[in-house]
Design an enzyme around this catalytic site. Sequence first.
Site, PDB file in Angstrom:
ATOM      1  N   ASP A  25      -5.574   8.154  -2.512  1.00 45.72           N
ATOM      2  CA  ASP A  25      -5.072   7.761  -1.303  1.00 45.72           C
ATOM      3  C   ASP A  25      -3.973   6.771  -1.683  1.00 45.72           C
ATOM      4  O   ASP A  25      -4.492   5.540  -1.972  1.00 45.72           O
ATOM      5  CB  ASP A  25      -6.154   7.327  -0.620  1.00 45.72           C
ATOM      6  CG  ASP A  25      -5.582   6.905   0.995  1.00 45.72           C
ATOM      7  OD1 ASP A  25      -4.451   6.632   1.005  1.00 45.72           O
ATOM      8  OD2 ASP A  25      -6.597   6.175   1.523  1.00 45.72           O
ATOM      9  N   LYS A  86       5.658   2.313  -0.067  1.00 52.60           N
ATOM     10  CA  LYS A  86       5.813   3.822   0.685  1.00 52.60           C
ATOM     11  C   LYS A  86       6.638   3.904   1.882  1.00 52.60           C
ATOM     12  O   LYS A  86       7.027   4.943   2.034  1.00 52.60           O
ATOM     13  CB  LYS A  86       4.274   4.058   1.093  1.00 52.60           C
ATOM     14  CG  LYS A  86       3.786   5.138   1.602  1.00 52.60           C
ATOM     15  CD  LYS A  86       2.388   5.236   2.101  1.00 52.60           C
ATOM     16  CE  LYS A  86       1.963   6.652   2.244  1.00 52.60           C
ATOM     17  NZ  LYS A  86       0.376   6.700   2.500  1.00 52.60           N
ATOM     18  N   GLU A 185      -3.041  13.199   4.798  1.00 54.61           N
ATOM     19  CA  GLU A 185      -4.231  12.275   5.070  1.00 54.61           C
ATOM     20  C   GLU A 185      -5.437  12.682   6.114  1.00 54.61           C
ATOM     21  O   GLU A 185      -6.445  12.513   5.816  1.00 54.61           O
ATOM     22  CB  GLU A 185      -3.512  10.881   5.304  1.00 54.61           C
ATOM     23  CG  GLU A 185      -2.951  10.159   3.926  1.00 54.61           C
ATOM     24  CD  GLU A 185      -2.128   9.018   4.477  1.00 54.61           C
ATOM     25  OE1 GLU A 185      -1.853   8.834   5.775  1.00 54.61           O
ATOM     26  OE2 GLU A 185      -1.228   8.798   3.495  1.00 54.61           O
ATOM     27  N   ASP A 207      -6.577   8.911  13.493  1.00 53.07           N
ATOM     28  CA  ASP A 207      -6.403   7.597  12.470  1.00 53.07           C
ATOM     29  C   ASP A 207      -5.598   6.571  12.939  1.00 53.07           C
ATOM     30  O   ASP A 207      -4.387   6.675  13.184  1.00 53.07           O
ATOM     31  CB  ASP A 207      -5.792   8.637  11.233  1.00 53.07           C
ATOM     32  CG  ASP A 207      -5.175   7.482  10.089  1.00 53.07           C
ATOM     33  OD1 ASP A 207      -5.386   6.354  10.226  1.00 53.07           O
ATOM     34  OD2 ASP A 207      -4.687   7.905   9.277  1.00 53.07           O
TER      35      ASP A 207
END
Length: 624
Positions: A25, A86, A185, A207
């Site tokens: 992850d 990211k 994800e 999420d």
Amino acid sequence: MALLQIAEPGQSAAPHEHKLAAGIDLGTTNSLVATVRSGVAETLPDEEGRHLLPSVVRYTPEGVVVGEEAKAAAAEDPHNTIASVKRLIGRGVSDLKTLGDRLPYEFVDTDSAVPRIKTVAGPVSAVEVSAEILKVLAARAEKTLGGPLTGVVITVPAYFDDAQRQATKDAARLAGLNVFRLLNEPTAAAVAYGLDRGAEGIHAVYDLGGGTFDISILRLNKGVFEVMATGGDSALGGDDFDRAIAEWIMQQAGIGGDASPQLLRSLMDKAREAKEALAQQDTVEIEVALPGGGQWKGQLDRATMNRLIEPLIRKTISACRRTLRDAGVRPAEIEDVVMVGGSTRTLRVRELVGEFFGTEPLVDIDPDKVVAIGAALQADVLAGNKPEDEMLLLDVIPLSLGIETMGGLVEKIVPRNTTIPVARAQEFTTFKDGQTAMAIHVVQGERELVADNRSLARFELRGIPPMVAGAARIRVTFSVDADGLLHVEAEELSTGVKASVEVKPSYGLTDEEIAGMLQSSIEHAGEDMAARRLTEQKVEAARVVEALRSALATDGDELLDAAERQRVERALHDLQQTADSASDAETIKQAIEQLEKTCEFYVERRMNSNIRKAMAGHKVDEFE
Ligand code: ADP
Ligand code: MG
């Protein structure tokens, strides 16, 4: 929606041979690595027992430092300490304008499309920084497992575009890793709960992190996981809860709008601590040092906090409703809801999500680790440690892909939310007699007009044999692989001449831009359709005119006398004028019909004389 199976050839291992694989992850704030050992997937700690590796990389003259130590140095050495990389990966220099002021580092001036950060160790790109994080996680896995990894599964946000996905793969390659595949994800989270082993049905993955919200709708069908739709809000998360609570503290403590940045920062920290504590207890004490000296002491109870954050949670519910609509599913049809992200520890979030979907959400797996665990399970399957038929995952593309057709219209070839991998072909034809080349313009987006969408690539198919307009058959094939990378190929079917392009745009779209593009397609749906119909009729008129001209040139003298010819020419002229001046589709349509009626005799004569050419059955639906 076609359901394509992902073949992973040559990956069934001999029963005794367990191949080492890991799930990673690669997060904005923290990263994790997990593997399957003795049938159980678990995240791996470092030597100090820490599972989360802060996604922070520090460059020093002595070497590279990753994780806690780098994070701790961020304040003293901000220019060489890179966090939240990211947000940069797969982005271009042009994206820095929107990201730039939020990032503390300096960028090297360069004409290359990829931005590079200035450090003491020289300029570094986001791909290189990400590779450092991956190296540390892979080394941790190899040390724990006692051997080299055969491959990894790396998770990415559902909204990552082609460039961001490709850059993530590049980072893995740079770290010396074999990437089995990238996995969205939320999809990984569903796997962690083993929903694939349960009954067939539709599930949701909710999420809610610090700054983003993602919702995915998954369907389990004949043992295959299909992502039906994804959506969310890229600017909504636990940080907004903190802000709402901080504002409440300011009111209670009588702190005005002129509070210093330091005080605001400390209020946000207090708010976050209070919020997190209220996941366990009913009330919490808050103490704040006031600007003019002195202190404010107060109590926040859970009911009050719930009242403050409820509107924010309701926003996530609205996004759920929209995404369900995209998937064509009612809330009651959802079997299970998987909770991911730290903010799903807030009890009121669980309650409202449970209420909306009419089911108790799944919260047993640590919401920070659930994505890495799912990735590890998937990596285990792809390494060949599981029977082949076990589990295959499908993701969706976030924005429609298509090409430009006559008049600047978009023909969608792969609609958004189509599961990937996917290959779709559509046939097109030439517009003009004798046309030997065709320009293919690949676009991405939901709007009807090319100008309102995003241009991805252009290429040309040459060597089409000269034919009458509409006779050539050019098949355009779009294929999107399991990682969301797009390959477009055009082939002229009689000769087999081909041209193709691999789309790796030099810079990506942000979540905000994707959300914005979707929003504007909804807002402009009405006018877009009107504009599309008008353009279509104009193209149709131009075609009819072109075809009639060509017919007249071929056999007008032979088949028509002077008076007839004049009649046809006048009708042709009238249509052209109407098409140029009309502002609504219906007027042009009627003018076309009028022309067709006037020229019916001519068409009939041509057919009879067996010269079946352009006038036959020519709606513009050769575009299909
Ligand atoms: P991201 O994916 O955006 O990096 P995470 O999934 O790690 O974020 O979630 C971070 C958010 O979770 C923060 O807003 C944090 O305050 C919140 N959070 C962590 N623990 C709790 C808790 N016990 N109760 C409520 N919120 C929490
Ligand atoms: Mg997250």
